[in-house]
Design a protein around this motif. Structure first.
Motif, PDB file in Angstrom:
ATOM      1  N   LYS A  10       9.150  21.611 -13.946  1.00 53.81           N
ATOM      2  CA  LYS A  10       8.572  22.384 -15.050  1.00 53.81           C
ATOM      3  C   LYS A  10       8.840  21.737 -16.405  1.00 53.81           C
ATOM      4  CE  LYS A  10       8.949  26.772 -12.543  1.00 53.81           C
ATOM      5  NZ  LYS A  10       9.500  28.160 -12.544  1.00 53.81           N
ATOM      6  N   ASN A  11       9.309  20.516 -16.380  1.00 55.79           N
ATOM      7  CA  ASN A  11       9.711  19.829 -17.602  1.00 55.79           C
ATOM      8  C   ASN A  11       8.595  18.910 -18.094  1.00 55.79           C
ATOM      9  OD1 ASN A  11      10.896  18.324 -19.621  1.00 55.79           O
ATOM     10  ND2 ASN A  11      12.738  17.822 -18.473  1.00 55.79           N
ATOM     11  N   PRO A  12       7.965  19.202 -19.233  1.00 61.14           N
ATOM     12  CA  PRO A  12       6.883  18.347 -19.730  1.00 61.14           C
ATOM     13  C   PRO A  12       7.302  16.896 -19.962  1.00 61.14           C
ATOM     14  CG  PRO A  12       6.856  20.457 -20.860  1.00 61.14           C
ATOM     15  CD  PRO A  12       8.130  20.420 -20.058  1.00 61.14           C
ATOM     16  N   ALA A  13       8.576  16.670 -20.284  1.00 60.03           N
ATOM     17  CA  ALA A  13       9.038  15.286 -20.468  1.00 60.03           C
ATOM     18  C   ALA A  13       8.931  14.498 -19.172  1.00 60.03           C
ATOM     19  CB  ALA A  13      10.475  15.286 -20.977  1.00 60.03           C
ATOM     20  N   VAL A  14       9.163  15.158 -18.044  1.00 62.96           N
ATOM     21  CA  VAL A  14       9.021  14.504 -16.739  1.00 62.96           C
ATOM     22  C   VAL A  14       7.549  14.239 -16.447  1.00 62.96           C
ATOM     23  CG1 VAL A  14       9.393  14.753 -14.251  1.00 62.96           C
ATOM     24  CG2 VAL A  14      11.161  15.485 -15.864  1.00 62.96           C
ATOM     25  N   TRP A  15       6.681  15.164 -16.820  1.00 54.99           N
ATOM     26  CA  TRP A  15       5.249  14.961 -16.597  1.00 54.99           C
ATOM     27  C   TRP A  15       4.780  13.679 -17.294  1.00 54.99           C
ATOM     28  CZ3 TRP A  15       3.591  20.486 -18.567  1.00 54.99           C
ATOM     29  CH2 TRP A  15       4.227  21.468 -17.770  1.00 54.99           C
ATOM     30  N   LYS A  16       5.219  13.481 -18.519  1.00 58.68           N
ATOM     31  CA  LYS A  16       4.826  12.279 -19.268  1.00 58.68           C
ATOM     32  C   LYS A  16       5.508  11.032 -18.699  1.00 58.68           C
ATOM     33  CE  LYS A  16       3.842  12.399 -23.653  1.00 58.68           C
ATOM     34  NZ  LYS A  16       3.891  12.475 -25.139  1.00 58.68           N
ATOM     35  N   GLN A  17       6.784  11.170 -18.344  1.00 57.82           N
ATOM     36  CA  GLN A  17       7.546  10.041 -17.791  1.00 57.82           C
ATOM     37  C   GLN A  17       6.896   9.488 -16.534  1.00 57.82           C
ATOM     38  OE1 GLN A  17      11.395  11.263 -16.374  1.00 57.82           O
ATOM     39  NE2 GLN A  17      11.665   9.409 -15.152  1.00 57.82           N
ATOM     40  N   PHE A  42       0.833  -1.203   0.000  1.00 58.09           N
ATOM     41  CA  PHE A  42       0.000   0.000   0.000  1.00 58.09           C
ATOM     42  C   PHE A  42       0.872   1.259   0.000  1.00 58.09           C
ATOM     43  CE2 PHE A  42      -2.221   3.506   2.055  1.00 58.09           C
ATOM     44  CZ  PHE A  42      -3.391   3.563   1.309  1.00 58.09           C
ATOM     45  N   ILE A  43       0.528   2.204  -0.910  1.00 60.60           N
ATOM     46  CA  ILE A  43       1.264   3.464  -1.056  1.00 60.60           C
ATOM     47  C   ILE A  43       0.329   4.614  -0.676  1.00 60.60           C
ATOM     48  CG2 ILE A  43       2.597   4.917  -2.620  1.00 60.60           C
ATOM     49  CD1 ILE A  43       2.968   2.402  -4.398  1.00 60.60           C
ATOM     50  N   HIS A  44       0.702   5.381   0.321  1.00 58.81           N
ATOM     51  CA  HIS A  44      -0.165   6.452   0.814  1.00 58.81           C
ATOM     52  C   HIS A  44      -0.193   7.648  -0.136  1.00 58.81           C
ATOM     53  CE1 HIS A  44       2.961   9.355   1.979  1.00 58.81           C
ATOM     54  NE2 HIS A  44       3.653   8.343   2.482  1.00 58.81           N
ATOM     55  N   GLY A  45      -1.246   8.450   0.010  1.00 55.57           N
ATOM     56  CA  GLY A  45      -1.355   9.708  -0.720  1.00 55.57           C
ATOM     57  C   GLY A  45      -0.861  10.876   0.117  1.00 55.57           C
ATOM     58  N   GLY A  46      -1.162  12.089  -0.379  1.00 62.05           N
ATOM     59  CA  GLY A  46      -0.745  13.293   0.333  1.00 62.05           C
ATOM     60  C   GLY A  46      -0.184  14.375  -0.569  1.00 62.05           C
ATOM     61  N   SER A  47      -0.691  14.456  -1.816  1.00 62.88           N
ATOM     62  CA  SER A  47      -0.275  15.512  -2.748  1.00 62.88           C
ATOM     63  C   SER A  47       1.221  15.494  -3.044  1.00 62.88           C
ATOM     64  CB  SER A  47      -0.702  16.897  -2.232  1.00 62.88           C
ATOM     65  OG  SER A  47      -2.108  16.992  -2.188  1.00 62.88           O
ATOM     66  N   TYR A 102       1.972  22.000  -8.079  1.00 62.38           N
ATOM     67  CA  TYR A 102       2.394  20.669  -8.516  1.00 62.38           C
ATOM     68  C   TYR A 102       3.641  20.697  -9.385  1.00 62.38           C
ATOM     69  CZ  TYR A 102      -2.101  19.576  -6.562  1.00 62.38           C
ATOM     70  OH  TYR A 102      -3.158  19.469  -5.688  1.00 62.38           O
ATOM     71  N   LEU A 103       4.098  21.899  -9.734  1.00 59.69           N
ATOM     72  CA  LEU A 103       5.376  22.004 -10.433  1.00 59.69           C
ATOM     73  C   LEU A 103       6.541  21.733  -9.485  1.00 59.69           C
ATOM     74  CD1 LEU A 103       4.701  25.168 -12.637  1.00 59.69           C
ATOM     75  CD2 LEU A 103       4.551  22.751 -13.308  1.00 59.69           C
ATOM     76  N   VAL A 104       6.295  21.791  -8.184  1.00 63.79           N
ATOM     77  CA  VAL A 104       7.354  21.457  -7.219  1.00 63.79           C
ATOM     78  C   VAL A 104       7.665  19.964  -7.284  1.00 63.79           C
ATOM     79  CG1 VAL A 104       8.040  21.458  -4.786  1.00 63.79           C
ATOM     80  CG2 VAL A 104       6.797  23.413  -5.746  1.00 63.79           C
ATOM     81  N   GLN A 123      11.878  17.909  -0.932  1.00 61.38           N
ATOM     82  CA  GLN A 123      13.218  17.324  -0.855  1.00 61.38           C
ATOM     83  C   GLN A 123      13.566  16.554  -2.130  1.00 61.38           C
ATOM     84  OE1 GLN A 123      11.109  17.291   1.890  1.00 61.38           O
ATOM     85  NE2 GLN A 123      12.310  18.986   2.748  1.00 61.38           N
ATOM     86  N   VAL A 124      12.569  15.861  -2.703  1.00 67.19           N
ATOM     87  CA  VAL A 124      12.779  15.149  -3.959  1.00 67.19           C
ATOM     88  C   VAL A 124      11.581  15.390  -4.864  1.00 67.19           C
ATOM     89  CG1 VAL A 124      14.177  13.343  -2.871  1.00 67.19           C
ATOM     90  CG2 VAL A 124      11.717  12.990  -3.156  1.00 67.19           C
ATOM     91  N   ARG A 125      11.707  14.949  -6.106  1.00 69.33           N
ATOM     92  CA  ARG A 125      10.601  15.041  -7.056  1.00 69.33           C
ATOM     93  C   ARG A 125      10.044  13.646  -7.338  1.00 69.33           C
ATOM     94  NH1 ARG A 125      13.259  19.888 -10.720  1.00 69.33           N
ATOM     95  NH2 ARG A 125      12.298  21.589  -9.517  1.00 69.33           N
ATOM     96  N   VAL A 126       8.995  13.618  -8.143  1.00 72.56           N
ATOM     97  CA  VAL A 126       8.266  12.376  -8.344  1.00 72.56           C
ATOM     98  C   VAL A 126       9.130  11.239  -8.911  1.00 72.56           C
ATOM     99  CG1 VAL A 126       6.305  11.319  -9.561  1.00 72.56           C
ATOM    100  CG2 VAL A 126       6.040  13.545  -8.457  1.00 72.56           C
ATOM    101  N   PRO A 127      10.069  11.481  -9.822  1.00 72.82           N
ATOM    102  CA  PRO A 127      10.903  10.356 -10.258  1.00 72.82           C
ATOM    103  C   PRO A 127      11.639   9.673  -9.104  1.00 72.82           C
ATOM    104  CG  PRO A 127      11.120  12.161 -11.802  1.00 72.82           C
ATOM    105  CD  PRO A 127      10.320  12.690 -10.639  1.00 72.82           C
TER     106      PRO A 127
END
Length: 293
Positions: free
Chosen positions: A208-215, A73-78, A202-204, A111-115
């Motif tokens: 701001k890189n669209p390639a990351v959004w798709k990735q 299980f992976i929690h949420g939280g924006s 959500y850019l945090v 501290q980190v981004r989604v990747p």
């Protein structure tokens, strides 16, 4: 998409509900055993975080002749808040019903981004595949589940096999995903449109890189070979979640999948996870059939 104040009050809401069902909680929790704060990233790793790189395992106390199905299980939280410690009730409810459950922490924005968050979750799943037999679980029946941002991460893990090849696994160990009001299934579309107030926040986590959004959007990784999904969507959830979930379902159908897709009338976003306090909730009923418990 999400409103920060709701996530700030979520721990208090969970605590209040726990008090209201204290007697039931004791009865339900007794048959499970919890192993807390297991480290899933080596402490020598340069990325290691002493708080965020930990997970809890919930297993039934009753012995089984065969290994049990496993749900991570992976929690949420924006993508910037949340903790495994809020969700012990999910581990206990499912362990009561014969499932071994792993509830994880992962690093958060800013501290980190989604990747990096996705890598953390992949490493937690890889740890589970390697070690869950020690807790009575079956690594051949390993599923992921998530709510909100955690649902988006669970979907991405299920669809993007490269996340596991990066950590030395020849194949994706995930056999299916349970998505509870998932957010972030298509951030490429969402962040291009910027339709809602304060969307810049959500850019945090996503940059701001669209390639990351798709990735980092599961919609662009699903294939004909992607494992099965079941989705639960609140009838009164955020429009961005209902619309992206519908597009995700359409994409799966176009690829020849037949995802289970249930809209729960009247449910808003936070109640979609709070309802998991009750053992016989519709999500648990479908989940148990899905994982073969």
């Amino acid at each position: 998409m999400m409103r920060f104040w709701l996530w700030r009050v979520l721990p208090a809401l969970i605590g209040m509900m726990g008090a209201l069902v204290a007697g039931t909680e004791y009865a339900v929790a007794r048959p499970s055993r919890r192993t807390a704060d297991v480290v899933y990233v080596p402490v020598t790793d340069t990325a290691y975080n002493a708080t965020r790189h930990r997970l809890d395992v919930y297993a039934p106390k009753e012995k089984s002749a065969t290994p049990r199905p496993v749900v991570v299980f992976i929690h949420g939280g924006s993508w910037n808040s949340g903790s495994k410690n809020f969700y012990s009730f999910i581990g206990r409810r499912l362990a009561k019903q014969g499932v071994v459950v792993v509830i994880i922490n992962y690093r958060l924005a800013p501290q980190v981004r989604v990747p990096q968050m996705t890598d953390d979750c992949a490493r937690a799943v890889a740890w589970t595949a390697a070690h869950i037999q020690d807790y009575g679980g079956d690594p051949q029946r390993l599923f992921v589940m998530g709510h909100s941002a955690g649902g988006g991460l669970a979907a991405l893990l299920t669809a993007d096999d490269a996340l596991f090849r990066r950590w030395g696994l020849p194949r994706n160990p995930i056999k299916g995903a349970i998505l509870d009001d998932p957010a972030g299934l298509d951030m490429y579309d969402y962040l291009q449109k910027m339709q809602y107030p304060n969307d810049e926040q959500y850019l945090v986590p996503f940059s701001k890189n669209p390639a990351v959004w798709k990735q980092t959007s599961a919609l662009y990784h699903v294939t004909t070979h992607t494992p099965p999904f079941i989705l639960f969507i609140g009838g009164e959830t955020y429009p961005s979640i209902s619309s992206s979930s519908a597009r995700f379902r359409e994409r799966l159908l176009a690829l020849g999948h037949a995802p289970q897709y249930t809209v729960l009338p009247g449910k808003k976003h936070i109640p979609m996870v709070l309802q998991l306090y009750w053992q016989h909730n519709i999500i648990y009923r479908q989940l148990l059939d899905f994982v073969g418990s």
